[in-house]
Scaffold this motif. Structure first.
Motif, PDB file in Angstrom:
ATOM      1  N   MET A 146      60.211   0.313 -60.990  1.00 16.96           N
ATOM      2  CA  MET A 146      59.387  -0.190 -62.080  1.00 16.96           C
ATOM      3  C   MET A 146      58.598  -1.384 -61.560  1.00 16.96           C
ATOM      4  SD  MET A 146      60.367  -1.866 -65.768  1.00 16.96           S
ATOM      5  CE  MET A 146      60.835  -3.437 -65.061  1.00 16.96           C
ATOM      6  N   HIS A 147      57.299  -1.326 -61.705  1.00 13.53           N
ATOM      7  CA  HIS A 147      56.469  -2.438 -61.273  1.00 13.53           C
ATOM      8  C   HIS A 147      56.313  -3.467 -62.374  1.00 13.53           C
ATOM      9  CE1 HIS A 147      54.395   0.278 -58.063  1.00 13.53           C
ATOM     10  NE2 HIS A 147      55.709   0.295 -57.986  1.00 13.53           N
TER      11      HIS A 147
ATOM     12  N   ASN B 173      58.149  -6.946 -61.551  1.00 14.37           N
ATOM     13  CA  ASN B 173      58.957  -6.977 -60.346  1.00 14.37           C
ATOM     14  C   ASN B 173      58.068  -7.397 -59.183  1.00 14.37           C
ATOM     15  OD1 ASN B 173      61.465  -6.237 -61.358  1.00 14.37           O
ATOM     16  ND2 ASN B 173      60.987  -4.068 -61.243  1.00 14.37           N
ATOM     17  N   HIS B 174      58.556  -8.335 -58.404  1.00 13.81           N
ATOM     18  CA  HIS B 174      57.824  -8.835 -57.241  1.00 13.81           C
ATOM     19  C   HIS B 174      57.449  -7.672 -56.335  1.00 13.81           C
ATOM     20  CE1 HIS B 174      56.569 -11.739 -54.251  1.00 13.81           C
ATOM     21  NE2 HIS B 174      57.196 -11.002 -53.342  1.00 13.81           N
ATOM     22  N   PRO B 175      56.250  -7.610 -55.842  1.00 17.26           N
ATOM     23  CA  PRO B 175      55.179  -8.611 -55.825  1.00 17.26           C
ATOM     24  C   PRO B 175      54.173  -8.456 -56.969  1.00 17.26           C
ATOM     25  CG  PRO B 175      54.570  -6.843 -54.361  1.00 17.26           C
ATOM     26  CD  PRO B 175      55.920  -6.473 -54.946  1.00 17.26           C
ATOM     27  N   PHE B 176      54.487  -7.674 -57.974  1.00 13.10           N
ATOM     28  CA  PHE B 176      53.552  -7.414 -59.069  1.00 13.10           C
ATOM     29  C   PHE B 176      53.561  -8.554 -60.078  1.00 13.10           C
ATOM     30  CE2 PHE B 176      55.089  -3.443 -57.301  1.00 13.10           C
ATOM     31  CZ  PHE B 176      53.890  -2.916 -56.842  1.00 13.10           C
ATOM     32  N   SER B 177      52.408  -8.746 -60.725  1.00 15.45           N
ATOM     33  CA  SER B 177      52.279  -9.810 -61.727  1.00 15.45           C
ATOM     34  C   SER B 177      51.162  -9.433 -62.697  1.00 15.45           C
ATOM     35  CB  SER B 177      51.948 -11.150 -61.053  1.00 15.45           C
ATOM     36  OG  SER B 177      50.623 -11.124 -60.541  1.00 15.45           O
ATOM     37  N   ALA B 178      51.064 -10.217 -63.749  1.00 14.66           N
ATOM     38  CA  ALA B 178      50.020  -9.977 -64.743  1.00 14.66           C
ATOM     39  C   ALA B 178      48.628 -10.181 -64.158  1.00 14.66           C
ATOM     40  CB  ALA B 178      50.223 -10.908 -65.939  1.00 14.66           C
ATOM     41  N   ASN B 179      48.520 -10.987 -63.132  1.00 13.80           N
ATOM     42  CA  ASN B 179      47.214 -11.317 -62.556  1.00 13.80           C
ATOM     43  C   ASN B 179      46.849 -10.473 -61.345  1.00 13.80           C
ATOM     44  OD1 ASN B 179      46.820 -13.395 -64.442  1.00 13.80           O
ATOM     45  ND2 ASN B 179      48.136 -14.731 -63.247  1.00 13.80           N
ATOM     46  N   ARG B 180      47.696  -9.538 -60.979  1.00 10.50           N
ATOM     47  CA  ARG B 180      47.427  -8.700 -59.819  1.00 10.50           C
ATOM     48  C   ARG B 180      46.969  -7.313 -60.282  1.00 10.50           C
ATOM     49  NH1 ARG B 180      51.652  -6.782 -55.109  1.00 10.50           N
ATOM     50  NH2 ARG B 180      50.109  -5.592 -53.947  1.00 10.50           N
ATOM     51  N   PRO B 181      45.748  -6.897 -59.916  1.00  8.58           N
ATOM     52  CA  PRO B 181      45.303  -5.544 -60.284  1.00  8.58           C
ATOM     53  C   PRO B 181      46.270  -4.499 -59.743  1.00  8.58           C
ATOM     54  CG  PRO B 181      43.480  -6.833 -59.405  1.00  8.58           C
ATOM     55  CD  PRO B 181      44.735  -7.621 -59.170  1.00  8.58           C
ATOM     56  N   HIS B 182      46.440  -3.451 -60.510  1.00  6.10           N
ATOM     57  CA  HIS B 182      47.452  -2.458 -60.163  1.00  6.10           C
ATOM     58  C   HIS B 182      46.920  -1.066 -60.474  1.00  6.10           C
ATOM     59  CE1 HIS B 182      51.767  -1.528 -59.506  1.00  6.10           C
ATOM     60  NE2 HIS B 182      51.477  -0.482 -60.247  1.00  6.10           N
ATOM     61  N   SER B 183      46.985  -0.195 -59.495  1.00  3.28           N
ATOM     62  CA  SER B 183      46.549   1.180 -59.723  1.00  3.28           C
ATOM     63  C   SER B 183      47.498   1.872 -60.687  1.00  3.28           C
ATOM     64  CB  SER B 183      46.526   1.962 -58.406  1.00  3.28           C
ATOM     65  OG  SER B 183      45.545   1.435 -57.561  1.00  3.28           O
ATOM     66  N   CYS B 184      46.927   2.543 -61.664  1.00  2.00           N
ATOM     67  CA  CYS B 184      47.740   3.247 -62.662  1.00  2.00           C
ATOM     68  C   CYS B 184      47.764   4.747 -62.425  1.00  2.00           C
ATOM     69  CB  CYS B 184      47.199   2.968 -64.063  1.00  2.00           C
ATOM     70  SG  CYS B 184      47.389   1.265 -64.549  1.00  2.00           S
TER      71      CYS B 184
ATOM     72  N   SER C  91      47.486   8.443 -62.645  1.00  2.00           N
ATOM     73  CA  SER C  91      47.250   9.384 -63.736  1.00  2.00           C
ATOM     74  C   SER C  91      47.874   8.991 -65.067  1.00  2.00           C
ATOM     75  CB  SER C  91      47.725  10.776 -63.315  1.00  2.00           C
ATOM     76  OG  SER C  91      46.870  11.264 -62.306  1.00  2.00           O
ATOM     77  N   VAL C  92      48.448   7.814 -65.176  1.00  2.00           N
ATOM     78  CA  VAL C  92      48.983   7.405 -66.472  1.00  2.00           C
ATOM     79  C   VAL C  92      47.858   7.320 -67.506  1.00  2.00           C
ATOM     80  CG1 VAL C  92      48.871   4.883 -66.209  1.00  2.00           C
ATOM     81  CG2 VAL C  92      50.675   5.907 -67.596  1.00  2.00           C
ATOM     82  N   SER C  93      46.630   7.062 -67.043  1.00  2.25           N
ATOM     83  CA  SER C  93      45.502   7.003 -67.976  1.00  2.25           C
ATOM     84  C   SER C  93      45.290   8.341 -68.679  1.00  2.25           C
ATOM     85  CB  SER C  93      44.224   6.586 -67.249  1.00  2.25           C
ATOM     86  OG  SER C  93      43.909   7.509 -66.228  1.00  2.25           O
ATOM     87  N   LYS C  94      45.666   9.431 -68.019  1.00  2.00           N
ATOM     88  CA  LYS C  94      45.530  10.751 -68.639  1.00  2.00           C
ATOM     89  C   LYS C  94      46.484  10.886 -69.824  1.00  2.00           C
ATOM     90  CE  LYS C  94      43.884  12.842 -64.389  1.00  2.00           C
ATOM     91  NZ  LYS C  94      43.693  11.590 -63.682  1.00  2.00           N
ATOM     92  N   SER C  95      47.696  10.382 -69.673  1.00  6.03           N
ATOM     93  CA  SER C  95      48.670  10.437 -70.770  1.00  6.03           C
ATOM     94  C   SER C  95      48.234   9.553 -71.928  1.00  6.03           C
ATOM     95  CB  SER C  95      50.049   9.997 -70.272  1.00  6.03           C
ATOM     96  OG  SER C  95      50.499  10.844 -69.257  1.00  6.03           O
TER      97      SER C  95
END
Length: 163
Positions: free
Chosen positions: A36-37, A53-64, A66-70
């Motif tokens: 889980m990111h 979860n490190h290294p992810f944060s609210a300010n770091r862009p993150h590839s989603c 195909s979740v956009s399809k759901s």
């Protein structure tokens, strides 16, 4: 571009979310080695839970991916159930500026059902630099590989047009 600030709840319980259930959910993810990111739960317009979860944060862009399809197909489901559109709504009724091309009979048949089921029939160039083009215009002007509704092909732009 500034981030949208969503109000935060004083606690998960303040908006009817169980902290215990959230902890169980996160523990279950860890126990089953599910990576889980980040997690955000919004209830009644307020953030009830937010964690990264490190290294992810609210300010770091993150590839989603195909979740956009759901998410988009769920939104389409709500729009259909609320009577805003139907699966038979024509794409040119939503984007009438493309209706002018009378010679393209397939475009004038393309509907929401074709897009959501990945059966648009559009042959979009997957090698184009998507950061430098207008996705909608590129989709509408792309050639056809099949009549809408007749053949499945995983085309990201189908979902983009729906969104």
């Amino acid at each position: 571009m500034s981030a949208i600030k969503i109000p935060r709840a004083e606690s998960p319980e303040a908006v009817g979310v169980s902290s215990g259930c959230i902890k169980e959910f996160i523990d279950d993810l860890k126990a089953n080695n599910i990576e889980m990111h980040s997690l955000m739960v919004i209830r009644d317009g307020k953030v009830a839970v937010e964690c990264y979860n490190h290294p992810f944060s609210a300010n770091r862009p993150h590839s989603c991916y195909s979740v956009s399809k759901s998410v988009t197909s769920t939104a389409i489901g709500f729009a259909v159930s609320e009577g805003l559109i139907s699966l038979d709504t024509l794409v040119v009724d939503i984007f009438p500026e493309y209706r002018e091309n009378k010679k393209d009979s397939y475009l004038n048949q393309l509907n929401i059902r074709h897009l959501v089921s990945m059966c648009s029939g559009k042959n979009v160039d997957i090698l184009k630099d998507k950061g430098k083009i207008d996705w909608l215009d590129d989709f509408m002007k792309s050639p056809w590989y099949a009549k809408p509704g007749t053949d499945f092909r995983y085309v990201n732009e189908n979902i983009y047009v729906l969104s």
